[in-house]
Structure formats: structure tokens, C-alpha cells
Design a protein around this motif. Structure first.
Motif, PDB file in Angstrom:
ATOM      1  N   THR A 111      28.747 193.934  60.598  1.00 28.50           N
ATOM      2  CA  THR A 111      28.037 193.411  59.427  1.00 28.50           C
ATOM      3  C   THR A 111      28.837 193.662  58.154  1.00 28.50           C
ATOM      4  O   THR A 111      28.922 192.787  57.276  1.00 28.50           O
ATOM      5  CB  THR A 111      26.650 194.071  59.308  1.00 28.50           C
ATOM      6  OG1 THR A 111      25.912 193.808  60.512  1.00 28.50           O
ATOM      7  CG2 THR A 111      25.891 193.529  58.119  1.00 28.50           C
ATOM      8  N   PHE A 115      30.276 190.938  55.340  1.00 27.93           N
ATOM      9  CA  PHE A 115      30.036 190.988  53.904  1.00 27.93           C
ATOM     10  C   PHE A 115      31.349 190.900  53.133  1.00 27.93           C
ATOM     11  O   PHE A 115      31.442 190.217  52.103  1.00 27.93           O
ATOM     12  CB  PHE A 115      29.309 192.276  53.535  1.00 27.93           C
ATOM     13  CG  PHE A 115      27.863 192.313  53.955  1.00 27.93           C
ATOM     14  CD1 PHE A 115      27.150 191.150  54.182  1.00 27.93           C
ATOM     15  CD2 PHE A 115      27.202 193.529  54.127  1.00 27.93           C
ATOM     16  CE1 PHE A 115      25.818 191.184  54.565  1.00 27.93           C
ATOM     17  CE2 PHE A 115      25.870 193.571  54.505  1.00 27.93           C
ATOM     18  CZ  PHE A 115      25.174 192.395  54.730  1.00 27.93           C
ATOM     19  N   GLU A 116      32.374 191.582  53.627  1.00 25.69           N
ATOM     20  CA  GLU A 116      33.664 191.579  52.937  1.00 25.69           C
ATOM     21  C   GLU A 116      34.283 190.180  52.949  1.00 25.69           C
ATOM     22  O   GLU A 116      34.816 189.727  51.930  1.00 25.69           O
ATOM     23  CB  GLU A 116      34.603 192.591  53.593  1.00 25.69           C
ATOM     24  CG  GLU A 116      34.193 194.041  53.366  1.00 25.69           C
ATOM     25  CD  GLU A 116      35.081 195.016  54.116  1.00 25.69           C
ATOM     26  OE1 GLU A 116      35.934 194.548  54.918  1.00 25.69           O
ATOM     27  OE2 GLU A 116      34.938 196.234  53.906  1.00 25.69           O
ATOM     28  N   ASP A 118      32.712 187.241  53.306  1.00 27.93           N
ATOM     29  CA  ASP A 118      31.906 186.320  52.499  1.00 27.93           C
ATOM     30  C   ASP A 118      32.077 186.594  51.008  1.00 27.93           C
ATOM     31  O   ASP A 118      32.082 185.650  50.196  1.00 27.93           O
ATOM     32  CB  ASP A 118      30.429 186.440  52.882  1.00 27.93           C
ATOM     33  CG  ASP A 118      30.151 185.948  54.298  1.00 27.93           C
ATOM     34  OD1 ASP A 118      31.039 185.281  54.861  1.00 27.93           O
ATOM     35  OD2 ASP A 118      29.057 186.240  54.828  1.00 27.93           O
ATOM     36  N   ALA A 119      32.199 187.855  50.628  1.00 17.77           N
ATOM     37  CA  ALA A 119      32.396 188.183  49.219  1.00 17.77           C
ATOM     38  C   ALA A 119      33.756 187.703  48.725  1.00 17.77           C
ATOM     39  O   ALA A 119      33.892 187.223  47.591  1.00 17.77           O
ATOM     40  CB  ALA A 119      32.244 189.691  49.011  1.00 17.77           C
ATOM     41  N   ALA A 128      31.147 193.669  48.002  1.00 17.33           N
ATOM     42  CA  ALA A 128      30.765 193.663  49.416  1.00 17.33           C
ATOM     43  C   ALA A 128      29.737 194.745  49.732  1.00 17.33           C
ATOM     44  O   ALA A 128      28.746 194.489  50.431  1.00 17.33           O
ATOM     45  CB  ALA A 128      32.008 193.839  50.294  1.00 17.33           C
ATOM     46  N   TRP A 131      26.227 194.004  48.601  1.00 17.82           N
ATOM     47  CA  TRP A 131      25.498 193.018  49.387  1.00 17.82           C
ATOM     48  C   TRP A 131      24.671 193.657  50.502  1.00 17.82           C
ATOM     49  O   TRP A 131      23.820 192.992  51.097  1.00 17.82           O
ATOM     50  CB  TRP A 131      26.470 191.997  49.979  1.00 17.82           C
ATOM     51  CG  TRP A 131      26.963 191.011  48.946  1.00 17.82           C
ATOM     52  CD1 TRP A 131      26.873 191.122  47.583  1.00 17.82           C
ATOM     53  CD2 TRP A 131      27.624 189.768  49.208  1.00 17.82           C
ATOM     54  NE1 TRP A 131      27.437 190.035  46.973  1.00 17.82           N
ATOM     55  CE2 TRP A 131      27.912 189.184  47.943  1.00 17.82           C
ATOM     56  CE3 TRP A 131      28.026 189.107  50.355  1.00 17.82           C
ATOM     57  CZ2 TRP A 131      28.559 187.958  47.818  1.00 17.82           C
ATOM     58  CZ3 TRP A 131      28.666 187.894  50.238  1.00 17.82           C
ATOM     59  CH2 TRP A 131      28.926 187.327  48.991  1.00 17.82           C
ATOM     60  N   VAL A 132      24.922 194.918  50.791  1.00 14.87           N
ATOM     61  CA  VAL A 132      24.077 195.620  51.754  1.00 14.87           C
ATOM     62  C   VAL A 132      22.635 195.637  51.268  1.00 14.87           C
ATOM     63  O   VAL A 132      21.689 195.519  52.049  1.00 14.87           O
ATOM     64  CB  VAL A 132      24.586 197.061  51.967  1.00 14.87           C
ATOM     65  CG1 VAL A 132      23.616 197.870  52.826  1.00 14.87           C
ATOM     66  CG2 VAL A 132      25.979 197.042  52.596  1.00 14.87           C
ATOM     67  N   GLU A 135      20.350 191.033  48.840  1.00 12.89           N
ATOM     68  CA  GLU A 135      20.316 190.136  49.995  1.00 12.89           C
ATOM     69  C   GLU A 135      20.116 188.672  49.643  1.00 12.89           C
ATOM     70  O   GLU A 135      20.418 187.802  50.451  1.00 12.89           O
ATOM     71  CB  GLU A 135      19.214 190.582  50.957  1.00 12.89           C
ATOM     72  CG  GLU A 135      19.442 191.980  51.536  1.00 12.89           C
ATOM     73  CD  GLU A 135      18.349 192.390  52.494  1.00 12.89           C
ATOM     74  OE1 GLU A 135      17.258 191.785  52.420  1.00 12.89           O
ATOM     75  OE2 GLU A 135      18.581 193.292  53.310  1.00 12.89           O
ATOM     76  N   ARG A 140      23.517 187.574  44.845  1.00 13.42           N
ATOM     77  CA  ARG A 140      24.932 187.635  45.220  1.00 13.42           C
ATOM     78  C   ARG A 140      25.784 186.723  44.349  1.00 13.42           C
ATOM     79  O   ARG A 140      26.916 187.068  44.008  1.00 13.42           O
ATOM     80  CB  ARG A 140      25.086 187.275  46.695  1.00 13.42           C
ATOM     81  CG  ARG A 140      24.465 188.313  47.618  1.00 13.42           C
ATOM     82  CD  ARG A 140      24.601 187.939  49.085  1.00 13.42           C
ATOM     83  NE  ARG A 140      24.073 189.010  49.949  1.00 13.42           N
ATOM     84  CZ  ARG A 140      24.117 188.979  51.274  1.00 13.42           C
ATOM     85  NH1 ARG A 140      24.631 187.932  51.905  1.00 13.42           N
ATOM     86  NH2 ARG A 140      23.620 189.989  51.975  1.00 13.42           N
TER      87      ARG A 140
END
Length: 330
Positions: A111, A115-116, A118-119, A128, A131-132, A135, A140
Motif C-alpha cells: 500500500t 501511495f508513493e 500515485d503521489a 505519500a 495519503w495514509v 483519503e 490529495r
């Protein structure tokens, strides 16, 4: 004259006559129901049973629930605290707590890598870890926490329900909704040059958030001096922030012993879950190791006493005292 013969009685008629005779004999002359058709017996508070006319059981229990005992039973493994994270916008609250959750194993590797990626695609690679907790697509895209995000984690002695509140002044009502549920708090401040001053002076949210959570009943506070790596882990900058904040916090109702400070880097993960002198923490900065020590905790080696490193963020969270619950007063 010859008498006419009686009509023959078929087997079906004989069966009906036998059924009628059976019902009359079992019901009795008073028309009461047979025992097999009566409702189930009822249970009284003394444990005896009595039949009811309607057939509906009457249950009267005298068992009383010991609320305090049940509460203690549910909490016997670890004590649970609601932790709210507050501070000025862009102080790095979500990044700090997102990295903390990842380091504690609350976010799996797959996961985090997603995130990394997509960021990076939208040019926000440093977001990143935020984003945890952030959501929604709007949070974002804007890079700003808008509502209270919730999560949970555990330390050695405590369980925490995490409430990551927004720092922007437009979302103060959302911040209050999260702080109203909190037992303890983490106040995150940005140590970067000029950033601490913008959050603490003028219209910054550092002051307002500290006052709001105190007015909502929060007494214990950890101040995370974040982004200290941006000023080279300067001891002078850290001491300046501690002096100014401690004077303000004690002036608005906090006790000095209930406020503790810790230097951290939310983006790099420095001093979050491991002390900087931990053998597994090979990336600890030498600049921070030179001055961040715990004078009350020393180790002896080769005839010399050497102070060990100061506590990390998790160490301080783990020492929060449990507040008195309303159920404890019963």
C-alpha cells in the motif's frame, strides 16, 4: 310394514366421530385447553416457573451488570486513549502520523509503495505518507486535510485511537469535532525558518488549537518539533521554540509537567518509533545525536558515564497517564 334399512356409514364419517369424542374427553367439561396446547411456563426472578393464560412467557431477571467490572475486563490488556493531532496548516501533521503508522506496521509495504507512485504521478511525491490519512481525492489534490481522519495503533502500554485534525482555519469546526473526543494531544509545529513564526504569531493556528484543546479538557500534551532537519537539527532553534511555546502553554492552563517536547522529522521518520541511539537506527543524524540526550538516563562504559539519547515520539506517547473516566467515578 317393512322397515327401511339404515344408510351405511363410510370410513370418513367414522373417523370424524372418533376425533370429536377424543377432543371432548381431553378438553373436559369446562372447555379448557389440553395441557399440550398451553403456552410455555414463565420464569420468575426467583428461578421458579409459572404458566401464563396467554401462553407468553414472563421473564423477570434480577441480574445486575457491574459496569465498572465489565469496563475493566474489556480494557485489561492495554488502556485506550483518544489522541488528537493539531497544529498550523502545513506543519506536517498528516505526514508525521502517516509515517508513524507505517513504521508501526499499520500500513503494509504494498500500500505504501502505491501511495508513493500515485503521489509522484501528480507531482506531490512528498505527500505519500500524508495519503495514509488523507483519503479523499480533494484532500490529495489540494494537499490539505479537510476533515478529521481516524486510525488506530498500539504501543507497549497503550492503545490509541488517532484523530488527525485539519490545520487550515477554514476547517476549525471539523478540528473541534475531533478534539472534543480527545483525551491527549500532539501539537505539531514547523521548525523551518519563518514557518514557526507564521503559525505561532499573527493569525496562525498554533495558538488557537492549543487553547481550544485545553478548553475541551485536554491536559496532557506532546509538542512535536517537526522539520528540524530543514535547519540542520539546530539545537539553538529547538531551544528557542521550546522556550516560547512552554511560556505560552503554561500561561493558558497547561501544567509544565504535562507538556513534553520532542524533535522529529515526519518525512524522514527520524525519532518517531526508535531512539536515535538505537542500534537498528543507522540513519540517525550526527547533529541530533550530539545534543539530544536524556541526562537522567546514563550508561557506563570504559569508566565513563554517558547519557543516552532522549526519548522518541512513541516513548512519550506510551507514558501518557490515563485520565479518570466517568465510569471510574461510579
Amino acid at each position: 310394514a317393512q322397515t327401511a334399512p339404515k344408510p351405511a356409514v363410510g370410513p370418513a364419517v367414522k373417523g370424524l366421530e372418533q376425533l370429536k369424542i377424543s377432543n371432548d374427553s381431553s378438553g373436559g367439561s369446562n372447555g379448557s385447553r389440553p395441557q399440550s396446547q398451553q403456552g410455555p411456563p414463565s420464569t420468575t426472578g426467583t428461578g421458579t416457573t409459572t404458566p401464563t393464560d396467554s401462553g407468553t412467557p414472563l421473564v423477570k431477571s434480577k441480574r445486575r451488570i457491574d459496569v465498572a467490572a465489565e469496563y475493566a475486563k474489556n480494557q485489561r490488556d492495554r488502556d485506550t486513549l483518544n489522541l488528537v493531532v493539531v497544529g498550523h496548516v502545513d506543519a506536517g501533521k498528516s505526514t508525521l502520523m502517516g509515517h508513524l503508522l507505517y513504521a508501526l506496521g499499520q500500513v503494509n509495504e504494498r500500500t505504501m509503495r502505491k501511495f508513493e507512485r500515485d503521489a509522484e504521478k501528480i507531482g506531490k511525491g512528498s505527500f505519500a505518507y500524508a495519503w495514509v490519512l488523507d483519503e479523499t481525492d480533494e484532500e490529495r489534490a489540494r494537499g490539505v486535510t479537510m476533515d478529521v481522519a481516524t486510525s488506530s495503533f498500539a504501543t507497549k502500554n497503550r492503545r490509541f485511537t488517532l484523530l488527525d485534525s485539519p490545520g487550515h482555519k477554514d476547517f476549525v469546526p471539523n478540528m473541534i469535532s475531533g478534539a472534543s473526543r480527545a483525551d491527549v494531544a500532539v501539537l505539531v509545529v514547523d521548525a523551518s525558518t519563518g514557518e514557526f513564526e507564521s503559525g505561532f504569531d499573527g493569525n496562525g493556528q498554533t495558538r488557537e488549537h492549543a487553547i481550544l484543546i485545553r478548553s475541551l479538557g485536554v491536559r496532557q500534551l506532546v509538542v512535536a518539533v517537526n522539520k528540524l532537519d530543514c535547519v540542520g537539527w539546530s539545537q539553538g532553534r529547538y531551544a528557542e521554540i521550546v522556550d516560547r511555546l512552554l511560556a505560552f502553554l503554561t500561561g493558558c492552563g497547561y501544567l509544565k509537567d504535562d507538556v513534553r517536547f520532542v524533535p522529529v522529522s515526519g518525512l524522514k521518520g527520524t525519532n518517531l518509533v526508535r531512539r536515535i541511539d538505537d542500534d537498528a537506527n543507522s540513519t540517525a543524524p550526527a547533529e541530533l545525536q550530539a545534543w539530544y540526550v536524556d541526562e537522567t538516563n546514563t550508561e557506563h562504559g570504559q569508566g565513563e558515564a554517558k547519557a543516552k539519547a532522549g526519548p522518541c515520539l512513541v516513548d512519550l506517547l506510551d507514558t501518557f497517564a490515563m485520565p479518570e473516566r466517568p465510569v471510574s467515578k461510579a
